[in-house]
Each structure stands twice: as structure tokens, then as C-alpha cells.
Scaffold this motif. Sequence first.
Motif, PDB file in Angstrom:
ATOM      1  N   SER A  66     145.746 -13.458  31.586  1.00  0.00           N
ATOM      2  CA  SER A  66     144.822 -12.695  32.853  1.00  0.00           C
ATOM      3  C   SER A  66     145.395 -14.489  34.074  1.00  0.00           C
ATOM      4  O   SER A  66     144.598 -13.960  34.951  1.00  0.00           O
ATOM      5  CB  SER A  66     143.441 -12.943  32.073  1.00  0.00           C
ATOM      6  N   ASP A  67     144.812 -15.671  33.519  1.00  0.00           N
ATOM      7  CA  ASP A  67     145.026 -16.658  34.963  1.00  0.00           C
ATOM      8  C   ASP A  67     146.161 -16.489  35.697  1.00  0.00           C
ATOM      9  O   ASP A  67     146.180 -16.427  37.016  1.00  0.00           O
ATOM     10  CB  ASP A  67     145.035 -18.009  34.415  1.00  0.00           C
TER      11      ASP A  67
ATOM     12  N   TYR B 208     134.512 -15.888  48.842  1.00  0.00           N
ATOM     13  CA  TYR B 208     135.834 -14.680  48.561  1.00  0.00           C
ATOM     14  C   TYR B 208     136.469 -14.368  49.867  1.00  0.00           C
ATOM     15  O   TYR B 208     136.372 -14.388  50.537  1.00  0.00           O
ATOM     16  CB  TYR B 208     134.853 -12.791  48.309  1.00  0.00           C
TER      17      TYR B 208
ATOM     18  N   PHE C  21     138.844  -9.166  33.538  1.00  0.00           N
ATOM     19  CA  PHE C  21     137.467  -9.377  33.909  1.00  0.00           C
ATOM     20  C   PHE C  21     136.891  -9.344  35.693  1.00  0.00           C
ATOM     21  O   PHE C  21     137.569  -9.446  35.952  1.00  0.00           O
ATOM     22  CB  PHE C  21     136.698 -10.397  33.448  1.00  0.00           C
TER      23      PHE C  21
ATOM     24  N   THR D 161     143.691 -13.187  37.962  1.00  0.00           N
ATOM     25  CA  THR D 161     142.210 -13.978  38.565  1.00  0.00           C
ATOM     26  C   THR D 161     141.900 -15.107  37.383  1.00  0.00           C
ATOM     27  O   THR D 161     142.656 -16.029  36.683  1.00  0.00           O
ATOM     28  CB  THR D 161     141.384 -12.336  37.697  1.00  0.00           C
ATOM     29  N   ARG D 162     140.987 -15.182  38.502  1.00  0.00           N
ATOM     30  CA  ARG D 162     139.689 -17.137  38.517  1.00  0.00           C
ATOM     31  C   ARG D 162     139.336 -16.585  37.481  1.00  0.00           C
ATOM     32  O   ARG D 162     138.556 -17.890  36.832  1.00  0.00           O
ATOM     33  CB  ARG D 162     139.300 -17.365  39.882  1.00  0.00           C
ATOM     34  N   PHE D 163     138.842 -15.541  37.549  1.00  0.00           N
ATOM     35  CA  PHE D 163     137.193 -15.019  36.514  1.00  0.00           C
ATOM     36  C   PHE D 163     137.777 -15.208  34.757  1.00  0.00           C
ATOM     37  O   PHE D 163     138.575 -14.178  35.002  1.00  0.00           O
ATOM     38  CB  PHE D 163     137.144 -13.468  37.357  1.00  0.00           C
TER      39      PHE D 163
ATOM     40  N   PRO E 126     134.299  -9.044  36.778  1.00  0.00           N
ATOM     41  CA  PRO E 126     132.367  -9.078  37.663  1.00  0.00           C
ATOM     42  C   PRO E 126     131.347  -9.006  38.068  1.00  0.00           C
ATOM     43  O   PRO E 126     130.586  -8.703  37.908  1.00  0.00           O
ATOM     44  CB  PRO E 126     132.309 -10.640  37.885  1.00  0.00           C
TER      45      PRO E 126
ATOM     46  N   THR F  83     130.223  -6.835  28.139  1.00  0.00           N
ATOM     47  CA  THR F  83     130.905  -6.390  28.684  1.00  0.00           C
ATOM     48  C   THR F  83     131.753  -5.047  28.196  1.00  0.00           C
ATOM     49  O   THR F  83     131.377  -4.778  27.197  1.00  0.00           O
ATOM     50  CB  THR F  83     132.057  -7.379  29.315  1.00  0.00           C
TER      51      THR F  83
ATOM     52  N   ARG G 276     131.285  -5.521  35.718  1.00  0.00           N
ATOM     53  CA  ARG G 276     131.878  -6.079  34.282  1.00  0.00           C
ATOM     54  C   ARG G 276     132.025  -5.494  33.316  1.00  0.00           C
ATOM     55  O   ARG G 276     131.828  -5.349  32.227  1.00  0.00           O
ATOM     56  CB  ARG G 276     130.276  -6.157  33.854  1.00  0.00           C
TER      57      ARG G 276
END
Length: 227
Positions: free
Chosen positions: A27-28, A174, A118, A31-33, A120, A41, A123
Amino acid sequence: MNGPLVEAGSAPAWLRPLIEISGELDSDTFTRFAPPEDQFTRSAAVLILFGEGARGPDVLLLRRAETLGSHAGQVAFPGGSVDEDDGGVIETALREAEEETGVDPSGVRPVAVLPELFVPVSRFAVTPVLAHWQTPSPVRAVDPAETATVARVAIGDLADPGNRFQVRRPGTGYLGPAFAVDGLFVWGFTAGVLSVLLSLGGWERDWDRGDVRDLDAALHEHGWERR
């Protein structure tokens, strides 16, 4: 688990790099989330459907209806929540694509599953499913109350440096990629995934990452407001 669903050699040459690398991604990469461990979720899946038209490889995108309660007017991949009756994320992605765009699932060959990502703001924990559109079928906005536009967007146009820039939301931190192509303004989750796939697929061309625009101004310029 993410990774290839087919032998890369059985797919078109232009799609093989994404299939081959899919099992090495996490996932990295996108995204950083990360999903919070102590909060609920919802599971979802999207179909990233690559076909080949008169202008070369393309991807199926839609623009959500302006009247929706969340992500109104945004450009997205076909997709949605995982239902209890679904047999997994692949079935969810195909079902949602058919419901939203009218695509015939019999002509679609899933080729790889990407890591769960993910989002955010909604969710959702979203699993992207890569697929090859072996036998393209007509597509349309099946329900105008949910979908405003459906389009096959050429990869070459997404990779065109003149169609790429970044958007910033002042006061929030952002900063993310964006595309303006075929009358569509693509940002947020969809633009982030597309930006990574252009790089991984070997399609990316040098573009001006210093071209950073105010998100609200860009939305207004392209005909709609953020909701």
C-alpha cells in the motif's frame, strides 16, 4: 493477497509490466494513509479496466453524478462496496462496473489484484482489480442519478505532460497529482493510483511537478465545485 491472476505472457505486451510487478507492491507504493486499527472501515473494490482502442491502450473511467452525497462530480474507477453476497473483491469490481457502466463482464479478464488502499475521507479500504478488456462492449451511464459520464481515456493522453499537474488544498497539507483530459478533471484517489500505474507500466513521460494549482480554483475552472 495482491499479485498476478494470470501469466503475464498471456496478456498484451503493454500490460505485462503491471501484471509482473503487482505481487511486489504494498500500500505504501500508492498512499501514505494506513487504516486506523481502532476504527471501523468499509471494504470496497474498483475495476481498473484496460482496453485497446484506435488510439492505443486506454482505461475506463466514470464521473459520478453531481447529486450524490459523497464524492459528487468526481472522476473515478467503476466500483463500490463489497456486498455480503459477493464472492470476493473481483466479483465486487465486476458487478459494480456492470451496474455503473453497462460493461459486459464476459469480455473482461481480471489479471492482477493490487494492495488494499485506505481512503480516509470515506473510510473505505479499497482493493483495485486490474483487468484486460479482451472483448470490449458498449458502455454508458446506466443510472444518471449515480453516474454522469463514462469514458475510455487513452493512456497516451494521461501520460501527456500537457495534461498533468499537481493540486494543493491550502491549510490541509494535501498535495496530489491531477489530470485534465477529455473534458475530465481527475484528482484525489483516482489520480493518485493512475499516476503510480503510469510509472510502473512504463508509460510515464517527464512532466512539470512544479506546476501546482489551487484545488478549488482548478475545480472551478473545470466546471464544478468540491463537495
